[in-house]
Scaffold this motif. Structure first.
Motif, mmCIF file in Angstrom:
data_model
loop_
_atom_site.group_PDB
_atom_site.id
_atom_site.type_symbol
_atom_site.label_atom_id
_atom_site.label_comp_id
_atom_site.label_asym_id
_atom_site.label_seq_id
_atom_site.Cartn_x
_atom_site.Cartn_y
_atom_site.Cartn_z
ATOM 1 N N ARG A 260 -16.427 28.480 -13.936
ATOM 2 C CA ARG A 260 -16.335 29.493 -14.991
ATOM 3 C C ARG A 260 -15.053 29.287 -15.803
ATOM 4 N NH1 ARG A 260 -18.247 31.747 -19.030
ATOM 5 N NH2 ARG A 260 -17.530 33.843 -19.459
ATOM 6 N N ALA A 261 -13.950 29.043 -15.135
ATOM 7 C CA ALA A 261 -12.692 28.784 -15.840
ATOM 8 C C ALA A 261 -12.835 27.546 -16.723
ATOM 9 C CB ALA A 261 -11.558 28.591 -14.838
ATOM 10 N N PHE A 262 -13.514 26.561 -16.212
ATOM 11 C CA PHE A 262 -13.750 25.314 -16.927
ATOM 12 C C PHE A 262 -14.574 25.565 -18.190
ATOM 13 C CE2 PHE A 262 -16.309 21.381 -17.331
ATOM 14 C CZ PHE A 262 -15.283 20.468 -17.511
ATOM 15 N N GLU A 263 -15.585 26.434 -18.091
ATOM 16 C CA GLU A 263 -16.410 26.785 -19.251
ATOM 17 C C GLU A 263 -15.574 27.494 -20.322
ATOM 18 O OE1 GLU A 263 -19.471 29.249 -17.634
ATOM 19 O OE2 GLU A 263 -20.403 27.592 -16.534
ATOM 20 N N LEU A 264 -14.635 28.320 -19.867
ATOM 21 C CA LEU A 264 -13.823 29.101 -20.796
ATOM 22 C C LEU A 264 -12.746 28.275 -21.490
ATOM 23 C CD1 LEU A 264 -13.482 32.309 -18.603
ATOM 24 C CD2 LEU A 264 -14.795 32.095 -20.726
ATOM 25 N N THR A 265 -12.196 27.274 -20.797
ATOM 26 C CA THR A 265 -11.146 26.429 -21.383
ATOM 27 C C THR A 265 -11.384 24.965 -21.020
ATOM 28 O OG1 THR A 265 -9.719 26.819 -19.478
ATOM 29 C CG2 THR A 265 -9.345 28.213 -21.397
ATOM 30 N N PRO A 266 -12.372 24.346 -21.656
ATOM 31 C CA PRO A 266 -12.732 22.971 -21.280
ATOM 32 C C PRO A 266 -11.656 21.926 -21.587
ATOM 33 C CG PRO A 266 -13.957 23.673 -23.215
ATOM 34 C CD PRO A 266 -13.209 24.876 -22.719
ATOM 35 N N GLU A 267 -10.629 22.289 -22.333
ATOM 36 C CA GLU A 267 -9.575 21.325 -22.656
ATOM 37 C C GLU A 267 -8.433 21.329 -21.645
ATOM 38 O OE1 GLU A 267 -8.377 25.223 -24.145
ATOM 39 O OE2 GLU A 267 -10.252 24.135 -24.310
ATOM 40 N N ASP A 268 -8.494 22.192 -20.625
ATOM 41 C CA ASP A 268 -7.413 22.329 -19.647
ATOM 42 C C ASP A 268 -7.551 21.262 -18.550
ATOM 43 O OD1 ASP A 268 -5.611 23.064 -17.649
ATOM 44 O OD2 ASP A 268 -5.966 25.210 -17.928
ATOM 45 N N ILE A 269 -6.694 20.261 -18.606
ATOM 46 C CA ILE A 269 -6.744 19.141 -17.650
ATOM 47 C C ILE A 269 -6.526 19.624 -16.211
ATOM 48 C CG2 ILE A 269 -5.591 16.991 -16.953
ATOM 49 C CD1 ILE A 269 -7.379 16.721 -19.415
ATOM 50 N N GLY A 270 -5.734 20.656 -16.018
ATOM 51 C CA GLY A 270 -5.505 21.201 -14.680
ATOM 52 C C GLY A 270 -6.790 21.666 -14.015
ATOM 53 N N LEU A 271 -7.706 22.186 -14.809
ATOM 54 C CA LEU A 271 -8.994 22.613 -14.259
ATOM 55 C C LEU A 271 -9.818 21.417 -13.802
ATOM 56 C CD1 LEU A 271 -9.978 25.430 -16.754
ATOM 57 C CD2 LEU A 271 -9.188 25.689 -14.412
ATOM 58 N N TYR A 272 -9.802 20.367 -14.583
ATOM 59 C CA TYR A 272 -10.518 19.151 -14.170
ATOM 60 C C TYR A 272 -9.951 18.641 -12.848
ATOM 61 C CZ TYR A 272 -12.486 18.631 -18.907
ATOM 62 O OH TYR A 272 -13.169 18.802 -20.077
ATOM 63 N N ASP A 273 -8.635 18.641 -12.761
ATOM 64 C CA ASP A 273 -7.958 18.173 -11.551
ATOM 65 C C ASP A 273 -8.383 19.002 -10.342
ATOM 66 O OD1 ASP A 273 -6.230 17.004 -9.731
ATOM 67 O OD2 ASP A 273 -4.414 17.702 -10.719
ATOM 68 N N MET A 274 -8.341 20.325 -10.480
ATOM 69 C CA MET A 274 -8.674 21.203 -9.355
ATOM 70 C C MET A 274 -10.157 21.124 -8.997
ATOM 71 S SD MET A 274 -7.286 23.138 -7.222
ATOM 72 C CE MET A 274 -7.981 24.098 -5.908
ATOM 73 N N LEU A 275 -11.021 21.117 -10.000
ATOM 74 C CA LEU A 275 -12.457 21.034 -9.734
ATOM 75 C C LEU A 275 -12.810 19.692 -9.095
ATOM 76 C CD1 LEU A 275 -15.126 22.542 -9.956
ATOM 77 C CD2 LEU A 275 -15.397 21.613 -12.259
ATOM 78 N N GLY A 276 -12.201 18.620 -9.565
ATOM 79 C CA GLY A 276 -12.424 17.305 -8.947
ATOM 80 C C GLY A 276 -11.966 17.286 -7.501
ATOM 81 N N SER A 277 -10.819 17.896 -7.230
ATOM 82 C CA SER A 277 -10.314 17.975 -5.852
ATOM 83 C C SER A 277 -11.259 18.777 -4.967
ATOM 84 C CB SER A 277 -8.927 18.623 -5.835
ATOM 85 O OG SER A 277 -7.993 17.797 -6.460
ATOM 86 N N LEU A 278 -11.794 19.854 -5.518
ATOM 87 C CA LEU A 278 -12.748 20.671 -4.761
ATOM 88 C C LEU A 278 -13.994 19.849 -4.414
ATOM 89 C CD1 LEU A 278 -13.541 23.507 -3.652
ATOM 90 C CD2 LEU A 278 -14.622 23.887 -5.863
ATOM 91 N N TYR A 279 -14.511 19.121 -5.392
ATOM 92 C CA TYR A 279 -15.672 18.271 -5.125
ATOM 93 C C TYR A 279 -15.341 17.213 -4.069
ATOM 94 C CZ TYR A 279 -18.356 20.164 -9.065
ATOM 95 O OH TYR A 279 -19.054 20.968 -9.922
#
Length: 107
Positions: free
Chosen positions: A54-73
């Motif tokens: 959801r955070a990723f959908e709201l701010t798709p340009e935030d690299i920190g979200l990619y990092d955290m979501l990738g780590s979760l996966y």
């Protein structure tokens, strides 16, 4: 010393507070990001994934979200999804060494 039993993220009043916060601020990416991190640390990976997405959908340009979501996966051994997230992050920030390095662990 802090009594961790009463820590807000362990349920009870804190859990209620977080639910209310999401109810009142459903479009707050930082709130979803924080809840995602908290759930991940509590080993609630499915819930963490929902909030991070959801955070990723709201701010798709935030690299920190990619990092955290990738780590979760990676934590859940969903290597394909992790690699996909890191690939998207590198498309936005091709010079990000941290993301580049983490993507190697997906193969």
């Amino acid at each position: 010393m802090i009594n961790r039993r009463g820590a807000p993220w362990r349920g009870g009043m804190g859990s209620s507070f977080i639910s209310q916060a999401v109810h009142y601020f459903p479009e707050d990416a930082h709130l979803h990001f924080g809840i995602g991190i908290m759930c991940s640390k509590l080993d609630q990976q499915n819930r963490a994934q929902l909030h991070l997405q959801r955070a990723f959908e709201l701010t798709p340009e935030d690299i920190g979200l990619y990092d955290m979501l990738g780590s979760l996966y990676q934590t859940t051994k969903d290597w394909h999804s992790a690699a996909s997230v890191y690939e998207q992050a590198l498309a936005i920030d091709p010079d990000n060494v941290r993301i580049f390095f983490k993507s190697f662990f997906c193969f």
